[in-house]
Design a protein around this motif. Structure first.
Motif, PDB file in Angstrom:
ATOM      1  N   SER A   1       0.995   8.719  -0.231  1.00 62.84           N
ATOM      2  CA  SER A   1       2.241   9.491  -0.266  1.00 62.84           C
ATOM      3  C   SER A   1       3.221   8.905  -1.272  1.00 62.84           C
ATOM      4  O   SER A   1       3.983   9.629  -1.916  1.00 62.84           O
ATOM      5  CB  SER A   1       2.868   9.520   1.127  1.00 62.84           C
ATOM      6  OG  SER A   1       2.011  10.154   2.052  1.00 62.84           O
TER       7      SER A   1
ATOM      8  N   VAL B   1      -7.778   5.067   6.847  1.00 60.62           N
ATOM      9  CA  VAL B   1      -7.055   6.333   6.985  1.00 60.62           C
ATOM     10  C   VAL B   1      -6.893   6.735   8.446  1.00 60.62           C
ATOM     11  O   VAL B   1      -6.547   7.867   8.748  1.00 60.62           O
ATOM     12  CB  VAL B   1      -7.762   7.473   6.204  1.00 60.62           C
ATOM     13  CG1 VAL B   1      -7.615   7.268   4.720  1.00 60.62           C
ATOM     14  CG2 VAL B   1      -9.231   7.581   6.591  1.00 60.62           C
TER      15      VAL B   1
ATOM     16  N   LYS C   1      -2.748   6.185   3.787  1.00 60.61           N
ATOM     17  CA  LYS C   1      -1.895   7.386   3.796  1.00 60.61           C
ATOM     18  C   LYS C   1      -0.513   7.079   3.236  1.00 60.61           C
ATOM     19  O   LYS C   1       0.043   7.857   2.455  1.00 60.61           O
ATOM     20  CB  LYS C   1      -1.774   7.940   5.217  1.00 60.61           C
ATOM     21  CG  LYS C   1      -3.062   8.529   5.767  1.00 60.61           C
ATOM     22  CD  LYS C   1      -2.862   9.099   7.154  1.00 60.61           C
ATOM     23  CE  LYS C   1      -2.533   8.009   8.159  1.00 60.61           C
ATOM     24  NZ  LYS C   1      -2.446   8.526   9.539  1.00 60.61           N
TER      25      LYS C   1
ATOM     26  N   VAL D   1      -0.326  13.964  -0.477  1.00 62.96           N
ATOM     27  CA  VAL D   1      -1.436  14.053   0.460  1.00 62.96           C
ATOM     28  C   VAL D   1      -1.497  15.470   1.012  1.00 62.96           C
ATOM     29  O   VAL D   1      -0.493  15.994   1.499  1.00 62.96           O
ATOM     30  CB  VAL D   1      -1.276  13.047   1.626  1.00 62.96           C
ATOM     31  CG1 VAL D   1      -2.497  13.102   2.535  1.00 62.96           C
ATOM     32  CG2 VAL D   1      -1.073  11.641   1.090  1.00 62.96           C
TER      33      VAL D   1
ATOM     34  N   TRP E   1      -4.714  14.656   6.376  1.00 66.99           N
ATOM     35  CA  TRP E   1      -5.273  13.347   6.716  1.00 66.99           C
ATOM     36  C   TRP E   1      -5.987  13.327   8.059  1.00 66.99           C
ATOM     37  O   TRP E   1      -6.305  12.286   8.581  1.00 66.99           O
ATOM     38  CB  TRP E   1      -4.198  12.258   6.683  1.00 66.99           C
ATOM     39  CG  TRP E   1      -2.945  12.601   7.431  1.00 66.99           C
ATOM     40  CD1 TRP E   1      -2.719  12.509   8.767  1.00 66.99           C
ATOM     41  CD2 TRP E   1      -1.740  13.094   6.850  1.00 66.99           C
ATOM     42  NE1 TRP E   1      -1.448  12.929   9.071  1.00 66.99           N
ATOM     43  CE2 TRP E   1      -0.822  13.280   7.905  1.00 66.99           C
ATOM     44  CE3 TRP E   1      -1.337  13.397   5.539  1.00 66.99           C
ATOM     45  CZ2 TRP E   1       0.472  13.760   7.698  1.00 66.99           C
ATOM     46  CZ3 TRP E   1      -0.048  13.874   5.346  1.00 66.99           C
ATOM     47  CH2 TRP E   1       0.842  14.053   6.404  1.00 66.99           C
TER      48      TRP E   1
ATOM     49  N   ALA F   1      -8.507  11.878   4.431  1.00 66.38           N
ATOM     50  CA  ALA F   1      -7.349  12.210   3.606  1.00 66.38           C
ATOM     51  C   ALA F   1      -7.799  12.758   2.254  1.00 66.38           C
ATOM     52  O   ALA F   1      -8.828  12.351   1.708  1.00 66.38           O
ATOM     53  CB  ALA F   1      -6.473  10.972   3.398  1.00 66.38           C
TER      54      ALA F   1
END
Length: 433
Positions: free
Chosen positions: A288, A275, A284, A293, A296, A307
């Protein structure tokens, strides 16, 4: 588990109501607030025998259907008599007219100046409201006792009907994690089974091409994966069903497949690594793609890349915590973010993380703008003062520091360097790790 309102809309409502929200740099307090507002408890219950309910989350209030005790009874071995027979000025003799034993009540009546020999737990005889312990009797024979003046009050040493539990009263509320005393309490009501929340299922895995599982050869530049073992320990301590999915390579297709598999088999997912801002960190991006999310990056040390969100796969959803890869950061971020969220998800009252003040024995350098969690050793001086020192190097990859420490020193977001002799807040590991 999912709300009728779309994930994105629910999160957007939280963000809109949060001044200064920036997913790239939320404060610790903002992150905790977002998670707390977004997590929704599961409501999947099961009926378990009492002994198997230990450590489980109670799913419904327990209301007493009876009085405990069911009758007034004696709290002592001694003699039961009328309270108005208590002598005010000089000792008084009472005649023994019978015996009451636990489980075998005295069936008759008692008159003035009479008493009943009684054992602890025995039902109080009719007309008696006071018990004198055997050791307070001035003199006794097979037929009489002498009670002293001024030693007792009417009603002493009598347990009242319903004194422990009253019929119709809620005795344990849902959301409590059942402890040994709770099992005894339920047993005293004749309850043989309890409705509890289904054990929370949490899938976890580590990401990184450099990671090796125990038993595998350690190639140059590679390290053994320790995070899955600390995560397993922390999840087990919370009473979760821990689903270890091993190590996932730094490959977007492999990561997406692992997240989908975890989502379809667990209520929550915890990953470690992947992350940060590295070119090979895909968590990430995949989060998404599969869901939403919330943030993060958290203004904290250790554990800045962190995240949180929710993903879905094949009509199943799971909350996702993308933790950093460094071992200490994993533990710190778990305890200050995931721990309470998982309790909330399982419908439990989360035991608090009490911070206590302690005096530093050295200067601790810090700059404002982030919350810092330093590993510390807390000691108690001869005069009762709590003093704390750091364990040494505070690098987020030094797992040894967590093993040596007995507390975490919490330095607030706006706090500056702390001088030796100043007060700080510490979180004790005792009962936590």
């Amino acid at each position: 588990m999912s709300s009728t309102k779309p994930i994105h809309s629910r999160l957007q409502d939280i963000f809109t109501a949060m001044p200064g929200y920036d997913p790239h740099a939320v404060s610790v307090e903002q992150a905790q607030d977002i998670i707390g507002q977004f997590i929704q408890p599961l409501h999947i219950t099961e009926q378990l025998p009492l002994r198997q309910s230990l450590g489980r989350v109670l799913a419904e209030d327990i209301v007493s259907a009876m009085n405990v005790p069911a009758h007034d009874n004696s709290a002592m071995d001694g003699f039961a008599f009328r309270g108005d027979d208590l002598p005010a000025i000089q000792d008084k003799q009472l005649r023994i007219v019978g015996t009451a034993l636990a489980g075998r009540a005295y069936p008759g009546q008692t008159a003035r100046d009479e008493c009943i020999r009684i054992t602890t737990g025995a039902v109080m005889p009719a007309d008696c409201d006071t018990v004198i312990p055997q050791e307070l009797v001035v003199a006794s024979s097979d037929t009489h006792i002498t009670i002293p003046a001024g030693k007792l009050r009417a009603g002493d040493n009598r347990r009242l009907t319903g004194e422990d539990l009253a019929a119709g009263k809620t005795v344990i509320r849902k959301g409590k994690i059942l402890q040994p005393a709770d099992l005894g309490l339920l047993a005293s009501l004749g309850i043989a089974e309890a409705s509890v929340q289904r054990r929370l299922r949490v899938a976890f895995f580590s990401t990184g091409d450099e990671l090796r599982s125990l038993g595998e050869p350690l190639d140059e530049g590679c390290v053994y994966d320790s995070n899955r073992y600390t995560l397993y320990g922390m999840l087990t301590r919370l009473g979760c069903e821990a689903i270890d999915m091993g190590v996932v390579k730094d490959n977007p297709d492999a990561l997406e497949a692992a997240l989908c598999q975890a989502c379809e088999n667990a209520d929550a997912i915890i990953t470690s690594g992947g992350v940060s801002v590295g070119a090979a960190d895909y968590t990430k991006e995949i989060m998404s793609k599969l869901g939403q999310v919330a943030f993060w990056s958290v203004a904290m040390r250790p554990g800045r890349p962190l995240a949180f969100g929710q993903i879905a796969s094949n009509n199943k959803s799971a909350f996702l915590f993308g933790l950093p890869g460094n071992p200490v950061a994993v533990m710190v971020s778990f305890y200050f973010f995931a721990r309470k969220a998982l309790y909330q998800l399982m419908g439990a009252e989360a035991p608090s993380l009490p911070l206590i003040p302690a005096t530093t024995v050295e200067t601790i350098r810090k700059r404002p703008g982030r919350t810092e969690f330093q590993r510390g050793i807390l000691t108690n001086t001869d005069n009762g003062e709590l003093r704390v020192s750091v364990t040494g190097s505070q690098g987020s990859g030094i797992l040894r520091s967590m093993s040596e420490a007995n507390c975490i020193i919490v330095l607030r977001h706006d706090q500056n360097t702390v001088l030796s002799g100043e007060k700080v807040q510490v979180l004790l590991f005792d009962g936590l790790l």
